[in-house]
Design a protein around this motif. Structure first.
Motif, PDB file in Angstrom:
ATOM      1  N   ASP A 123       0.832  -1.202   0.000  1.00  0.00           N
ATOM      2  CA  ASP A 123       0.000   0.000   0.000  1.00  0.00           C
ATOM      3  C   ASP A 123       0.866   1.252   0.000  1.00  0.00           C
ATOM      4  O   ASP A 123       0.476   2.286  -0.538  1.00  0.00           O
ATOM      5  CB  ASP A 123      -0.921   0.011   1.229  1.00  0.00           C
ATOM      6  CG  ASP A 123      -1.915  -1.134   1.187  1.00  0.00           C
ATOM      7  OD1 ASP A 123      -2.554  -1.334   0.140  1.00  0.00           O
ATOM      8  OD2 ASP A 123      -2.047  -1.842   2.205  1.00  0.00           O
ATOM      9  N   GLU A 124       2.042   1.125   0.606  1.00  0.00           N
ATOM     10  CA  GLU A 124       2.960   2.267   0.656  1.00  0.00           C
ATOM     11  C   GLU A 124       4.389   1.741   0.678  1.00  0.00           C
ATOM     12  O   GLU A 124       4.689   0.741   1.341  1.00  0.00           O
ATOM     13  CB  GLU A 124       2.699   3.092   1.920  1.00  0.00           C
ATOM     14  CG  GLU A 124       3.592   4.296   2.056  1.00  0.00           C
ATOM     15  CD  GLU A 124       3.304   5.092   3.323  1.00  0.00           C
ATOM     16  OE1 GLU A 124       3.785   6.224   3.399  1.00  0.00           O
ATOM     17  OE2 GLU A 124       2.605   4.585   4.231  1.00  0.00           O
ATOM     18  N   SER A 141       4.653  -1.113   3.550  1.00  0.00           N
ATOM     19  CA  SER A 141       3.522  -1.209   4.470  1.00  0.00           C
ATOM     20  C   SER A 141       2.302  -1.772   3.753  1.00  0.00           C
ATOM     21  O   SER A 141       1.985  -1.353   2.638  1.00  0.00           O
ATOM     22  CB  SER A 141       3.191   0.172   5.038  1.00  0.00           C
ATOM     23  OG  SER A 141       4.301   0.692   5.743  1.00  0.00           O
ATOM     24  N   TYR A 142       1.663  -2.716   4.415  1.00  0.00           N
ATOM     25  CA  TYR A 142       0.429  -3.334   3.927  1.00  0.00           C
ATOM     26  C   TYR A 142      -0.659  -3.047   4.951  1.00  0.00           C
ATOM     27  O   TYR A 142      -0.836  -3.786   5.911  1.00  0.00           O
ATOM     28  CB  TYR A 142       0.604  -4.848   3.773  1.00  0.00           C
ATOM     29  CG  TYR A 142       1.516  -5.261   2.648  1.00  0.00           C
ATOM     30  CD1 TYR A 142       0.997  -5.578   1.404  1.00  0.00           C
ATOM     31  CD2 TYR A 142       2.884  -5.347   2.836  1.00  0.00           C
ATOM     32  CE1 TYR A 142       1.829  -5.963   0.360  1.00  0.00           C
ATOM     33  CE2 TYR A 142       3.729  -5.734   1.805  1.00  0.00           C
ATOM     34  CZ  TYR A 142       3.193  -6.037   0.573  1.00  0.00           C
ATOM     35  OH  TYR A 142       4.018  -6.422  -0.455  1.00  0.00           O
ATOM     36  N   TYR A 143      -1.377  -1.961   4.760  1.00  0.00           N
ATOM     37  CA  TYR A 143      -2.412  -1.581   5.715  1.00  0.00           C
ATOM     38  C   TYR A 143      -3.604  -2.527   5.643  1.00  0.00           C
ATOM     39  O   TYR A 143      -4.202  -2.849   6.656  1.00  0.00           O
ATOM     40  CB  TYR A 143      -2.861  -0.147   5.459  1.00  0.00           C
ATOM     41  CG  TYR A 143      -1.715   0.833   5.508  1.00  0.00           C
ATOM     42  CD1 TYR A 143      -0.954   0.982   6.670  1.00  0.00           C
ATOM     43  CD2 TYR A 143      -1.372   1.582   4.396  1.00  0.00           C
ATOM     44  CE1 TYR A 143       0.117   1.858   6.718  1.00  0.00           C
ATOM     45  CE2 TYR A 143      -0.306   2.463   4.432  1.00  0.00           C
ATOM     46  CZ  TYR A 143       0.431   2.594   5.593  1.00  0.00           C
ATOM     47  OH  TYR A 143       1.490   3.469   5.638  1.00  0.00           O
ATOM     48  N   ARG A 144      -3.951  -2.958   4.449  1.00  0.00           N
ATOM     49  CA  ARG A 144      -5.131  -3.803   4.262  1.00  0.00           C
ATOM     50  C   ARG A 144      -4.871  -5.254   4.661  1.00  0.00           C
ATOM     51  O   ARG A 144      -5.770  -6.055   4.699  1.00  0.00           O
ATOM     52  CB  ARG A 144      -5.604  -3.745   2.804  1.00  0.00           C
ATOM     53  CG  ARG A 144      -4.635  -4.397   1.829  1.00  0.00           C
ATOM     54  CD  ARG A 144      -4.999  -4.175   0.376  1.00  0.00           C
ATOM     55  NE  ARG A 144      -4.114  -4.859  -0.514  1.00  0.00           N
ATOM     56  CZ  ARG A 144      -2.912  -4.445  -0.875  1.00  0.00           C
ATOM     57  NH1 ARG A 144      -2.427  -3.326  -0.391  1.00  0.00           N
ATOM     58  NH2 ARG A 144      -2.184  -5.145  -1.717  1.00  0.00           N
ATOM     59  N   ASN A 145      -3.636  -5.589   4.925  1.00  0.00           N
ATOM     60  CA  ASN A 145      -3.285  -6.971   5.245  1.00  0.00           C
ATOM     61  C   ASN A 145      -2.654  -7.037   6.634  1.00  0.00           C
ATOM     62  O   ASN A 145      -1.451  -7.223   6.769  1.00  0.00           O
ATOM     63  CB  ASN A 145      -2.351  -7.538   4.183  1.00  0.00           C
ATOM     64  CG  ASN A 145      -2.283  -9.048   4.233  1.00  0.00           C
ATOM     65  OD1 ASN A 145      -2.814  -9.668   5.137  1.00  0.00           O
ATOM     66  ND2 ASN A 145      -1.618  -9.634   3.265  1.00  0.00           N
ATOM     67  N   LYS A 146      -3.471  -6.850   7.653  1.00  0.00           N
ATOM     68  CA  LYS A 146      -3.050  -6.995   9.045  1.00  0.00           C
ATOM     69  C   LYS A 146      -1.980  -5.999   9.461  1.00  0.00           C
ATOM     70  O   LYS A 146      -1.234  -6.242  10.406  1.00  0.00           O
ATOM     71  CB  LYS A 146      -2.561  -8.415   9.315  1.00  0.00           C
ATOM     72  CG  LYS A 146      -3.584  -9.486   9.018  1.00  0.00           C
ATOM     73  CD  LYS A 146      -2.985 -10.862   9.204  1.00  0.00           C
ATOM     74  CE  LYS A 146      -3.964 -11.924   8.724  1.00  0.00           C
ATOM     75  NZ  LYS A 146      -3.395 -13.253   8.731  1.00  0.00           N
ATOM     76  N   GLY A 147      -1.840  -4.908   8.752  1.00  0.00           N
ATOM     77  CA  GLY A 147      -0.848  -3.913   9.128  1.00  0.00           C
ATOM     78  C   GLY A 147       0.581  -4.410   9.025  1.00  0.00           C
ATOM     79  O   GLY A 147       1.451  -3.988   9.788  1.00  0.00           O
ATOM     80  N   LYS A 149       4.399  -4.902   7.966  1.00  0.00           N
ATOM     81  CA  LYS A 149       5.479  -3.995   7.580  1.00  0.00           C
ATOM     82  C   LYS A 149       6.722  -4.823   7.311  1.00  0.00           C
ATOM     83  O   LYS A 149       7.013  -5.781   8.034  1.00  0.00           O
ATOM     84  CB  LYS A 149       5.754  -3.004   8.705  1.00  0.00           C
ATOM     85  CG  LYS A 149       6.836  -1.987   8.359  1.00  0.00           C
ATOM     86  CD  LYS A 149       7.025  -0.997   9.474  1.00  0.00           C
ATOM     87  CE  LYS A 149       5.912   0.007   9.374  1.00  0.00           C
ATOM     88  NZ  LYS A 149       6.090   1.167  10.225  1.00  0.00           N
TER      89      LYS A 149
END
Length: 185
Positions: A123-124, A141-147, A149
């Motif tokens: 995501d970022e 960072s994967y916000y949509r996937n359990k946060g 990093k």
């Protein structure tokens, strides 16, 4: 397809295939033995260790049949001619190769490639270039996937980024990761 779950197939009926072969089954049936082994190796990111170890011990026919059943079991819509899950996975391998291949290894074999294949495009991405105090590093960072990093650094300066930190319990972090890059969130 967000983060990919590993899936264990039952070890029965590995020698029988459905009469009507799926699109993926037709592709797998036509792979050379070397291409089949590469395909299995590339699929290990979403297999359990037991599945992968079992496949390595099978003969060519067993490997072929198992891979056909593996992909058919992941097909999200049996009413379509295509297996969207398989297509998405193959696209991620191509993307990893295009973005992360070096003169030393294919992109799908790199840490960044592996993570992209397993979880998709982050995501970022925070890119931190070489500085006087730090080696270059990236924070995914994967916000949509359990946060989730992931932090990668290019320790040697040859564009070979290695995973040094993650909050994913299924991956290994280096306990000295903060010192390596002088990271402060």
């Amino acid at each position: 397809m967000t983060g990919v779950q590993t899936c264990a197939l039952p070890i029965f009926a590995l020698t029988t295939l459905p009469e009507k072969l799926s699109h993926v089954a037709r592709i797998i049936k036509n792979l050379t033995p070397q291409e089949l082994d590469l395909h299995i190796h590339q699929t290990k990111y979403i297999m359990t260790k037991a599945e992968y170890d079992l496949l390595k011990r099978m003969d060519g026919t067993g490997k072929r049949n198992y891979m056909i059943q593996f992909w058919d079991s992941h097909d999200p819509d049996l009413n379509t001619a295509q297996n969207e899950f398989w297509q998405n996975y193959q696209t991620r391998i191509q993307l990893a190769n295009n973005q992360f291949s070096t003169g030393y290894e294919k992109g799908w074999l790199t840490d960044r490639g592996r993570i992209m294949i397993k979880y998709g495009i982050p995501d970022e991405i925070g890119r931190h270039p070489l500085s006087q105090d730090s080696k270059p590093f990236e924070v995914w960072s994967y916000y949509r996937n359990k946060g989730l990093k992931f932090i990668f650094t290019d320790k040697e300066g040859f564009n070979q980024y290695r995973l040094i930190y993650t909050n994913d319990v299924n991956e290994i972090s280096d306990p000295q990761w903060r010192e390596m890059i002088h990271y402060t969130p």
